[in-house]
Design a protein around this motif. Structure first.
Motif, PDB file in Angstrom:
ATOM      1  N   VAL A 114     -11.202  -9.066   1.368  1.00 53.20           N
ATOM      2  CA  VAL A 114     -12.276  -8.645   0.467  1.00 53.20           C
ATOM      3  C   VAL A 114     -13.409  -8.105   1.337  1.00 53.20           C
ATOM      4  O   VAL A 114     -14.021  -8.860   2.097  1.00 53.20           O
ATOM      5  CB  VAL A 114     -12.792  -9.816  -0.393  1.00 53.20           C
ATOM      6  CG1 VAL A 114     -13.910  -9.337  -1.322  1.00 53.20           C
ATOM      7  CG2 VAL A 114     -11.661 -10.442  -1.198  1.00 53.20           C
ATOM      8  N   SER A 115     -13.684  -6.798   1.246  1.00 53.37           N
ATOM      9  CA  SER A 115     -14.718  -6.214   2.101  1.00 53.37           C
ATOM     10  C   SER A 115     -15.082  -4.816   1.622  1.00 53.37           C
ATOM     11  O   SER A 115     -14.383  -4.208   0.799  1.00 53.37           O
ATOM     12  CB  SER A 115     -14.234  -6.132   3.553  1.00 53.37           C
ATOM     13  OG  SER A 115     -13.196  -5.175   3.672  1.00 53.37           O
ATOM     14  N   ASP A 116     -16.192  -4.294   2.165  1.00 54.52           N
ATOM     15  CA  ASP A 116     -16.587  -2.910   1.887  1.00 54.52           C
ATOM     16  C   ASP A 116     -15.538  -1.932   2.397  1.00 54.52           C
ATOM     17  O   ASP A 116     -15.321  -0.871   1.805  1.00 54.52           O
ATOM     18  CB  ASP A 116     -17.927  -2.595   2.557  1.00 54.52           C
ATOM     19  CG  ASP A 116     -19.095  -3.292   1.883  1.00 54.52           C
ATOM     20  OD1 ASP A 116     -18.998  -3.585   0.682  1.00 54.52           O
ATOM     21  OD2 ASP A 116     -20.109  -3.546   2.565  1.00 54.52           O
ATOM     22  N   GLU A 117     -14.894  -2.276   3.507  1.00 52.94           N
ATOM     23  CA  GLU A 117     -13.881  -1.390   4.069  1.00 52.94           C
ATOM     24  C   GLU A 117     -12.686  -1.261   3.133  1.00 52.94           C
ATOM     25  O   GLU A 117     -12.090  -0.190   3.006  1.00 52.94           O
ATOM     26  CB  GLU A 117     -13.447  -1.902   5.439  1.00 52.94           C
ATOM     27  CG  GLU A 117     -14.543  -1.770   6.486  1.00 52.94           C
ATOM     28  CD  GLU A 117     -14.234  -2.536   7.748  1.00 52.94           C
ATOM     29  OE1 GLU A 117     -13.133  -3.099   7.841  1.00 52.94           O
ATOM     30  OE2 GLU A 117     -15.087  -2.572   8.640  1.00 52.94           O
TER      31      GLU A 117
ATOM     32  N   GLN B  74     -12.865  -1.463  -0.117  1.00 51.27           N
ATOM     33  CA  GLN B  74     -13.309  -0.580  -1.194  1.00 51.27           C
ATOM     34  C   GLN B  74     -13.275   0.878  -0.754  1.00 51.27           C
ATOM     35  O   GLN B  74     -12.882   1.762  -1.529  1.00 51.27           O
ATOM     36  CB  GLN B  74     -14.728  -0.952  -1.635  1.00 51.27           C
ATOM     37  CG  GLN B  74     -15.246  -0.074  -2.774  1.00 51.27           C
ATOM     38  CD  GLN B  74     -16.515  -0.607  -3.387  1.00 51.27           C
ATOM     39  OE1 GLN B  74     -16.675  -1.805  -3.561  1.00 51.27           O
ATOM     40  NE2 GLN B  74     -17.429   0.277  -3.727  1.00 51.27           N
ATOM     41  N   ASN B  75     -13.667   1.130   0.480  1.00 51.98           N
ATOM     42  CA  ASN B  75     -13.631   2.496   0.998  1.00 51.98           C
ATOM     43  C   ASN B  75     -12.215   3.055   0.969  1.00 51.98           C
ATOM     44  O   ASN B  75     -11.979   4.195   0.540  1.00 51.98           O
ATOM     45  CB  ASN B  75     -14.178   2.508   2.427  1.00 51.98           C
ATOM     46  CG  ASN B  75     -14.216   3.894   3.031  1.00 51.98           C
ATOM     47  OD1 ASN B  75     -14.589   4.862   2.381  1.00 51.98           O
ATOM     48  ND2 ASN B  75     -13.815   3.999   4.288  1.00 51.98           N
TER      49      ASN B  75
ATOM     50  N   ASN C 223     -12.477  -1.475  -6.066  1.00 50.18           N
ATOM     51  CA  ASN C 223     -13.313  -2.649  -5.822  1.00 50.18           C
ATOM     52  C   ASN C 223     -13.036  -3.124  -4.399  1.00 50.18           C
ATOM     53  O   ASN C 223     -12.342  -2.456  -3.639  1.00 50.18           O
ATOM     54  CB  ASN C 223     -13.039  -3.755  -6.852  1.00 50.18           C
ATOM     55  CG  ASN C 223     -11.563  -4.110  -6.942  1.00 50.18           C
ATOM     56  OD1 ASN C 223     -10.886  -4.274  -5.932  1.00 50.18           O
ATOM     57  ND2 ASN C 223     -11.044  -4.212  -8.164  1.00 50.18           N
ATOM     58  N   LYS C 224     -13.567  -4.273  -4.034  1.00 49.36           N
ATOM     59  CA  LYS C 224     -13.486  -4.741  -2.647  1.00 49.36           C
ATOM     60  C   LYS C 224     -12.275  -5.630  -2.366  1.00 49.36           C
ATOM     61  O   LYS C 224     -12.138  -6.149  -1.261  1.00 49.36           O
ATOM     62  CB  LYS C 224     -14.763  -5.500  -2.281  1.00 49.36           C
ATOM     63  CG  LYS C 224     -16.027  -4.658  -2.350  1.00 49.36           C
ATOM     64  CD  LYS C 224     -17.254  -5.467  -1.950  1.00 49.36           C
ATOM     65  CE  LYS C 224     -18.512  -4.613  -2.028  1.00 49.36           C
ATOM     66  NZ  LYS C 224     -19.720  -5.374  -1.610  1.00 49.36           N
TER      67      LYS C 224
ATOM     68  N   TYR D 216      -8.325  -6.470  -1.822  1.00 44.99           N
ATOM     69  CA  TYR D 216      -7.017  -5.929  -1.423  1.00 44.99           C
ATOM     70  C   TYR D 216      -5.947  -6.707  -2.194  1.00 44.99           C
ATOM     71  O   TYR D 216      -5.416  -7.708  -1.728  1.00 44.99           O
ATOM     72  CB  TYR D 216      -6.823  -6.101   0.081  1.00 44.99           C
ATOM     73  CG  TYR D 216      -5.788  -5.181   0.706  1.00 44.99           C
ATOM     74  CD1 TYR D 216      -4.472  -5.157   0.243  1.00 44.99           C
ATOM     75  CD2 TYR D 216      -6.121  -4.357   1.767  1.00 44.99           C
ATOM     76  CE1 TYR D 216      -3.526  -4.328   0.816  1.00 44.99           C
ATOM     77  CE2 TYR D 216      -5.184  -3.524   2.353  1.00 44.99           C
ATOM     78  CZ  TYR D 216      -3.894  -3.510   1.878  1.00 44.99           C
ATOM     79  OH  TYR D 216      -2.955  -2.685   2.453  1.00 44.99           O
TER      80      TYR D 216
ATOM     81  N   SER E 118     -18.451   2.723   2.066  1.00 42.30           N
ATOM     82  CA  SER E 118     -18.090   3.127   0.706  1.00 42.30           C
ATOM     83  C   SER E 118     -19.080   4.123   0.116  1.00 42.30           C
ATOM     84  O   SER E 118     -18.744   4.870  -0.805  1.00 42.30           O
ATOM     85  CB  SER E 118     -17.995   1.896  -0.201  1.00 42.30           C
ATOM     86  OG  SER E 118     -19.218   1.180  -0.207  1.00 42.30           O
TER      87      SER E 118
END
Length: 233
Positions: free
Chosen positions: A32-35, A37-38, A53-54, A56, A137
């Motif tokens: 779960v991370s901004d990466e 979401q990107n 969303n954030k 995986y 993101s």
């Protein structure tokens, strides 16, 4: 026929060498991370069935596997270095960049693999510039990029370039080491733009025209606007 064989050989060598270069990124199910979401935004834009969303989740893993299959990458369902670069920069762009810019050689010269700050920073090459941006993101501005990279390494910095300058120990240009911060006078007097020094006279920064990219201190534009450097203790 000879041209076709030559093209295949160049493509194979470029991709093989790229595979040997590590940006040290791994995203996997459960993360779960901004990466994450990107990456999911990139997959969504390419038409894959994911919710942006954030997290995986299982759908993300399935989409990554489909992308890897279509991109002729190892099918793992895990976003490794090459998958990350191909998704964020575009597969052909990565190959073309390698053929014209030997990133693996530059990495060895700049000691990227042994410096966690630089290793983190280069993961975001190609992310677009956005005024006020502070996450992959959304895009980065210069100080948002610096703050984000250092935060991922457990170091909290102020948000703006001038305050980041005040947060470090001033050093001369001859004392620069990878991981130091370099500052420039651009749209405001004083330290109004900054980046992370990576060695060999180069720094990485979020720039308005090129996004997160590597620049040279010897470039006349930056040389004429150089303000100073600091080391974060």
């Amino acid at each position: 026929m000879k041209r076709k064989i030559l093209f295949i050989l160049v493509f194979f060598l470029a991709f093989s060498s790229l595979n040997n270069y590590s940006f040290a990124i791994t995203l996997r199910p459960g993360d779960v991370s901004d990466e994450v979401q990107n990456i999911k935004e990139k997959l969504y834009d390419l038409g894959y069935n994911v919710s942006v969303n954030k997290v995986y989740d299982e759908k993300t893993e399935k989409a990554v596997k489909l992308y890897q299959k279509e991109a002729k990458l190892p099918i793992t369902g895990i976003v490794d270095d090459i998958t990350y670069q191909c998704l964020t920069l575009g597969r052909l762009t990565v190959i073309e960049k390698y053929k014209t810019f030997d990133l693996a050689s530059i990495a060895r010269q700049m000691d990227i693999n042994s410096n966690p700050i630089i290793r983190t920073a280069v993961r975001f090459m190609g992310i677009s510039y956005r005024w006020g941006g502070e996450a992959p993101s959304t895009g980065f501005d210069c100080s948002g990029f610096v703050q984000y990279v250092f935060r991922l390494n457990g170091i909290n910095l102020p948000r703006t370039a001038d305050l980041q300058y005040d947060a470090g120990k001033p050093i001369s240009i001859s004392e620069l080491r990878p991981g130091d911060l370099v500052f420039f006078t651009t749209y405001l007097p004083g330290a109004s733009h900054d980046g992370i020094y990576i060695g060999n006279g180069k720094f990485i920064a979020a720039n308005t025209s090129t996004g997160v990219s590597i620049c040279s201190l010897d470039d006349p534009y930056w040389k004429n606007r150089y303000f100073g450097a600091v080391r974060i203790q």
